[in-house]
Design a protein around this motif. Structure first.
Motif, short mmCIF file in Angstrom:
data_model
loop_
_atom_site.label_atom_id
_atom_site.label_comp_id
_atom_site.label_asym_id
_atom_site.label_seq_id
_atom_site.Cartn_x
_atom_site.Cartn_y
_atom_site.Cartn_z
N ILE A 162 -14.43 0.06 2.76
CA ILE A 162 -13.53 0.48 3.84
C ILE A 162 -12.50 -0.64 3.96
O ILE A 162 -12.82 -1.75 4.38
N MET A 163 -11.27 -0.34 3.52
CA MET A 163 -10.21 -1.35 3.52
C MET A 163 -9.41 -1.22 4.81
O MET A 163 -8.99 -0.10 5.16
N ARG A 164 -9.24 -2.33 5.50
CA ARG A 164 -8.42 -2.34 6.73
C ARG A 164 -7.18 -3.16 6.41
O ARG A 164 -7.24 -4.39 6.29
N GLY A 176 -3.91 2.22 8.81
CA GLY A 176 -4.24 1.05 8.00
C GLY A 176 -5.63 1.12 7.37
O GLY A 176 -6.01 0.22 6.63
N THR A 177 -6.39 2.18 7.64
CA THR A 177 -7.73 2.30 7.04
C THR A 177 -7.69 3.23 5.83
O THR A 177 -7.25 4.38 5.93
N ILE A 178 -8.15 2.71 4.69
CA ILE A 178 -8.26 3.51 3.46
C ILE A 178 -9.60 3.18 2.80
O ILE A 178 -9.99 2.01 2.74
N LEU A 179 -10.30 4.21 2.31
CA LEU A 179 -11.54 3.95 1.57
C LEU A 179 -11.25 3.91 0.07
O LEU A 179 -10.49 4.77 -0.44
N PHE A 180 -11.84 2.93 -0.61
CA PHE A 180 -11.72 2.79 -2.07
C PHE A 180 -13.10 3.07 -2.70
O PHE A 180 -14.10 2.53 -2.22
N LEU A 210 -9.04 6.67 -1.85
CA LEU A 210 -8.56 6.51 -3.22
C LEU A 210 -9.78 6.44 -4.14
O LEU A 210 -10.63 5.57 -3.98
N ILE A 211 -9.84 7.38 -5.10
CA ILE A 211 -10.93 7.38 -6.08
C ILE A 211 -10.37 6.83 -7.39
O ILE A 211 -9.42 7.40 -7.95
#
Ligand code: ACO
Length: 334
Positions: free
Chosen positions: A157-159, A169-173, A274-275
């Motif tokens: 979990i990227m902040r 501003g939160t994106i999961l990689f 994002l996968i």
């Protein structure tokens, strides 16, 4: 960080039992005391009762009572019998005999996974002293994957300080931690698992981009075909999921570029998941974004298992352990 406090609060409401196999480790035991005191999780520590008592006294911990400790070398006979039966039933075809199973139970990492499989714990967290592979292997062997999922993966979990990306501003990689070279089917399952993680841990409605070096056929290569195929499989697995691919990273996260490169996409350059096409890309990408964009990277959250087992970094702090236990508890509500 407010997201982490939300996760801790949600975990407290779930009252899950989490087993910590590295029970005598000094950060782990201090984290356990806090988790119990704050009611974030009901914790079981594995290890020698004597050593854990000494450590608890050394740090003046009040909540590490004897009944919370299980010594893998002194399991009650009835538990050994029950666990060994289950282990042989699950892995007899892989050469696990009664003797091998009994021996494995003396290894805390195996015992933790077996307890989770048997329903005696809701999840497990380790890795403060053990390598990723050693934490994962017992879980992959005994806890196994969730129904409909054949691959375990790891999401971050990227902040990101720039709040225009993802959801504020939160994106999961994903996958940044487990599967080196996923097939199209596995990539699709990683997308589905990450969407579940987004919903259960972060409370986001997923918008998934399947990343490549090509946007909708702009390049021709078998690696591009794999990501396009994975997108189709993911759509079949979850027809309601907002997902697009194959996309380059800019078309995934910048609306203007999405408009030019993939007009009509439901994502519209607003992906919050994002996968990545391989572990190399995912692992390198999250570390670069963490360092170059000063992002917080929470994880890896291991996903796709039948019950949650999470791995810590060996450099983890007491707070990191508390947070990963809270995340593990929340994963049980998927
Ligand atoms: N998902 C589901 N099951 C799996 C997976 C997976 N991703 N990988 C292996 N398995 C299963 C296998 O099918 C096998 O099952 P079986 O025994 O019932 O047949 C079992 O797990 C053991 O598999 P092996 O291939 O023998 O296990 P291996 O020793 O190779 O370890 C592991 C698997 C640990 C996941 C390995 O692939 C690995 O080390 N991955 C990279 C981890 C890593 O170093 N990540 C980067 C660091 S983490 C970070 O930076 C945040």
């Amino acid at each position: 960080m407010e997201l982490i406090y939300k996760i801790r609060k949600k975990a407290a409401g779930l009252n899950r039992k989490i087993v910590l196999p590295e029970g005598a480790e000094e950060r782990t035991i201090q984290a356990a005391d806090f988790l119990i005191a704050e009611g974030i999780a009901d914790v079981i520590l594995l290890g020698s009762k004597g050593r854990i008592k000494v450590e608890a006294e050394r740090f003046g911990l009040k909540h590490i009572t004897d009944d919370r400790v299980i010594d893998p070398y002194r399991l009650p006979d009835a538990d050994v019998e029950r666990y060994v039966e289950m282990m042989v039933a699950l892995r007899g075809n892989k050469g696990v005999t009664y003797d091998i199973a009994a021996k494995q139970l003396q290894d805390s990492l195996y015992l933790a996974s077996v307890m989770v499989k048997a329903g005696d714990a809701d999840g497990a967290v380790a890795g403060a002293v053990n390598y990723t592979g050693d934490v994962l292997r017992p879980a992959l062997q005994y806890v196994k994957t969730a129904p409909g999922i054949s691959v375990v993966s790891g999401a971050f979990i990227m902040r990101i300080p720039d709040k225009t990306f993802g959801d504020g501003g939160t994106i999961l990689f994903a996958d940044c931690a487990v599967s080196p070279d996923p097939t199209a089917q596995q990539l699709a399952e990683i997308a589905i698992s990450t969407a579940r993680t987004a919903r259960s841990i972060v409370g986001l409605e997923p918008r998934v981009a399947m990343l490549s070096f090509s946007t909708r056929g702009s390049a021709k290569h078998p690696l591009v075909d794999k990501v396009a195929e994975a997108t189709e499989i993911a759509r079949r697995l979850d027809p309601n999921l907002i997902i697009d691919g194959e996309l380059q990273a800019d078309a995934a996260i910048v609306p203007d570029i999405a408009e030019r490169k993939s007009p009509g996409s439901r994502l519209g350059g607003r992906a919050n998941i994002l996968i990545f096409p391989s572990l190399e890309v995912g692992n390198i990408a999250y570390k670069l974004v963490q360092r170059l964009a000063h992002a917080d990277a929470i994880g890896p959250v291991l996903q796709g298992m039948a019950s949650p087992v999470n791995d810590l970094s060996r450099g983890c702090s007491i707070d990191d352990i508390i947070n990963v236990v809270a995340i593990t508890a929340c994963q049980t509500s998927i």
